[in-house]
Scaffold this motif. Structure first.
Motif, PDB file in Angstrom:
ATOM      1  N   THR A  68     117.262  22.416   3.440  1.00 48.36           N
ATOM      2  CA  THR A  68     116.561  21.820   4.578  1.00 48.36           C
ATOM      3  C   THR A  68     115.453  22.709   5.112  1.00 48.36           C
ATOM      4  O   THR A  68     114.826  22.381   6.126  1.00 48.36           O
ATOM      5  N   THR A  69     115.200  23.841   4.445  1.00 49.16           N
ATOM      6  CA  THR A  69     114.134  24.734   4.891  1.00 49.16           C
ATOM      7  C   THR A  69     112.780  24.240   4.385  1.00 49.16           C
ATOM      8  O   THR A  69     112.693  23.359   3.526  1.00 49.16           O
ATOM      9  N   THR A  70     111.733  24.835   4.891  1.00 51.69           N
ATOM     10  CA  THR A  70     110.379  24.497   4.439  1.00 51.69           C
ATOM     11  C   THR A  70     109.754  25.601   3.593  1.00 51.69           C
ATOM     12  O   THR A  70     108.700  25.399   2.988  1.00 51.69           O
ATOM     13  N   ASP A  71     110.423  26.767   3.527  1.00 49.60           N
ATOM     14  CA  ASP A  71     109.781  27.908   2.860  1.00 49.60           C
ATOM     15  C   ASP A  71     110.744  28.816   2.103  1.00 49.60           C
ATOM     16  O   ASP A  71     110.397  29.946   1.767  1.00 49.60           O
ATOM     17  N   GLN A  72     111.955  28.335   1.803  1.00 51.55           N
ATOM     18  CA  GLN A  72     112.931  29.179   1.116  1.00 51.55           C
ATOM     19  C   GLN A  72     113.409  28.517  -0.179  1.00 51.55           C
ATOM     20  O   GLN A  72     113.682  27.319  -0.194  1.00 51.55           O
ATOM     21  N   THR A  73     113.503  29.318  -1.225  1.00 49.82           N
ATOM     22  CA  THR A  73     114.088  28.862  -2.488  1.00 49.82           C
ATOM     23  C   THR A  73     115.429  29.566  -2.670  1.00 49.82           C
ATOM     24  O   THR A  73     115.505  30.790  -2.550  1.00 49.82           O
TER      25      THR A  73
ATOM     26  N   ILE B   8     116.433  26.430  -6.344  1.00 50.87           N
ATOM     27  CA  ILE B   8     116.387  25.146  -5.652  1.00 50.87           C
ATOM     28  C   ILE B   8     115.431  25.265  -4.479  1.00 50.87           C
ATOM     29  O   ILE B   8     115.655  26.022  -3.534  1.00 50.87           O
ATOM     30  N   GLY B   9     114.333  24.512  -4.552  1.00 53.77           N
ATOM     31  CA  GLY B   9     113.264  24.626  -3.582  1.00 53.77           C
ATOM     32  C   GLY B   9     113.473  23.802  -2.326  1.00 53.77           C
ATOM     33  O   GLY B   9     114.395  22.979  -2.233  1.00 53.77           O
ATOM     34  N   PRO B  10     112.610  24.004  -1.322  1.00 55.41           N
ATOM     35  CA  PRO B  10     112.694  23.259  -0.064  1.00 55.41           C
ATOM     36  C   PRO B  10     112.655  21.750  -0.297  1.00 55.41           C
ATOM     37  O   PRO B  10     111.925  21.261  -1.166  1.00 55.41           O
ATOM     38  N   GLY B  11     113.457  21.038   0.474  1.00 53.27           N
ATOM     39  CA  GLY B  11     113.479  19.589   0.385  1.00 53.27           C
ATOM     40  C   GLY B  11     114.473  19.019  -0.596  1.00 53.27           C
ATOM     41  O   GLY B  11     114.654  17.785  -0.658  1.00 53.27           O
ATOM     42  N   ALA B  12     115.147  19.859  -1.366  1.00 53.93           N
ATOM     43  CA  ALA B  12     116.107  19.359  -2.357  1.00 53.93           C
ATOM     44  C   ALA B  12     117.296  18.707  -1.642  1.00 53.93           C
ATOM     45  O   ALA B  12     117.806  19.218  -0.650  1.00 53.93           O
ATOM     46  N   ARG B  13     117.736  17.587  -2.156  1.00 53.87           N
ATOM     47  CA  ARG B  13     118.886  16.878  -1.582  1.00 53.87           C
ATOM     48  C   ARG B  13     120.183  17.567  -1.996  1.00 53.87           C
ATOM     49  O   ARG B  13     120.219  18.395  -2.904  1.00 53.87           O
ATOM     50  N   ALA B  14     121.263  17.189  -1.330  1.00 55.68           N
ATOM     51  CA  ALA B  14     122.574  17.725  -1.660  1.00 55.68           C
ATOM     52  C   ALA B  14     123.076  17.126  -2.965  1.00 55.68           C
ATOM     53  O   ALA B  14     122.801  15.961  -3.282  1.00 55.68           O
TER      54      ALA B  14
END
Length: 309
Positions: free
Chosen positions: A234-239, A136-142
């Motif tokens: 909510t991160t910009t660089d973590q999967t 699940i990449g950065p920006g994914a919603r709950a």
């Protein structure tokens, strides 16, 4: 007692069990699951093995495309059919003695029936229900909170932990961290005790959730009747990468069609215990046969004769 208070659970939340893989017992895990619906096993798999598992599934993650629908965020990549695609994960996690034993204790079904004037006792062992990897990449919603036993159409009354008996749940999940998993990058949120609630009740206040934060190689066990869901990344660089699977009762239809998900030529290479876990077995007395025989004979060079189970 090998359990420790889990320091990832925020103050004021229900404390759920956290056990070390080197000393945990099936008794402790079953007790913890009955009380809260979920628990952690730390360091079940070493990091070298986790890296090898990721190497096996990475080509399939790279080839995946966004989900068309609401259930998974578009930033999620998935892999299924893990017995064939990730044999190391299957061996070290799905076939781990602790998970096998806890699944047996909570999901084995025993019944008695009369055949003429003879009373017979039958035992149906758990089988593999579903297998997935989620990246699940950065920006994914709950993800919305949900129960994974919905596919088996469960309708359970509200009880207390003292009233819980094996037989109530249809499935048991195991979620293995393949990366560091934090609240910020989308850790599974989980409502302790929700396995004891009435099936017709919704999840209610999200303030009740705890977050399944883990280091690579840790696992989270969870009864399928618990409310849970992936959190927003909510991160910009973590999967957030997680292996997730369930075992279910042996007489139920499997969520993932294991017979199509795992090519037969790959199944034939697997150990017998894995083949039977996938579903090449009979749920006694008579569920799952082929030509009135145990289907293990179709994937192993063994002679299986006609006869009663």
């Amino acid at each position: 007692m090998h359990a420790t208070v889990d320091d990832t659970v925020p103050t004021g939340k229900v404390m759920i069990g956290s056990f070390d893989a080197t000393s945990a017992t099936a008794d402790e895990l079953v007790k913890s699951l009955i009380e809260n619906g979920g628990c952690f096993i730390r360091n079940l798999v070493d990091r070298e093995a986790v890296a090898a598992m990721l190497k096996q599934v990475q080509p399939y993650l790279d080839a995946d495309v966004p989900w068309e629908g609401e259930f998974f965020p578009k930033e999620t990549r998935r892999v299924n059919g893990l017995p064939a695609k990730a044999p190391l994960y299957t061996e070290k996690v799905l076939a781990h003695p602790l998970y096998v034993e806890v699944s047996k204790r909570l999901l084995t079904t025993t019944s008695t029936s009369w055949v003429g004037d003879k009373k017979e006792t039958y035992e149906s062992l758990p089988q593999l229900n579903s297998t997935s990897v989620f990246a699940i990449g950065p920006g994914a919603r709950a993800q919305g909170l949900h129960r994974d036993d919905i596919l088996h159409h469960t309708n359970l009354p509200k009880i207390t932990a003292e009233q819980y008996t094996p037989g109530r749940d249809t499935a048991l999940g195991i979620f293995m961290a393949a990366s560091k998993i934090t609240t910020a990058n989308g850790a599974t949120r989980f409502i302790p005790g929700s396995h004891l609630d009435d099936s017709t009740h919704g999840p209610g206040d999200e303030k009740k959730v705890v977050f399944a934060e883990m280091e690579p190689g840790d696992v989270f066990l969870m009864l399928a009747s618990c409310y849970h869901g992936g959190s927003a990344n909510t991160t910009t660089d973590q999967t957030r990468t997680l292996f997730g699977s369930f075992m279910c009762r042996g007489y139920l239809r499997q969520e993932e069609n294991q017979f199509l998900a795992n090519p037969i030529e790959e199944v034939r290479k697997m150990p017998e215990n894995i083949q039977r876990m996938i579903g090449y077995s009979v749920s006694k007395p008579y569920c799952g046969w082929v030509d009135l025989k145990d289907p293990i004979s179709f994937v192993r060079d063994v002679e299986v004769k006609y006869g009663d189970p």
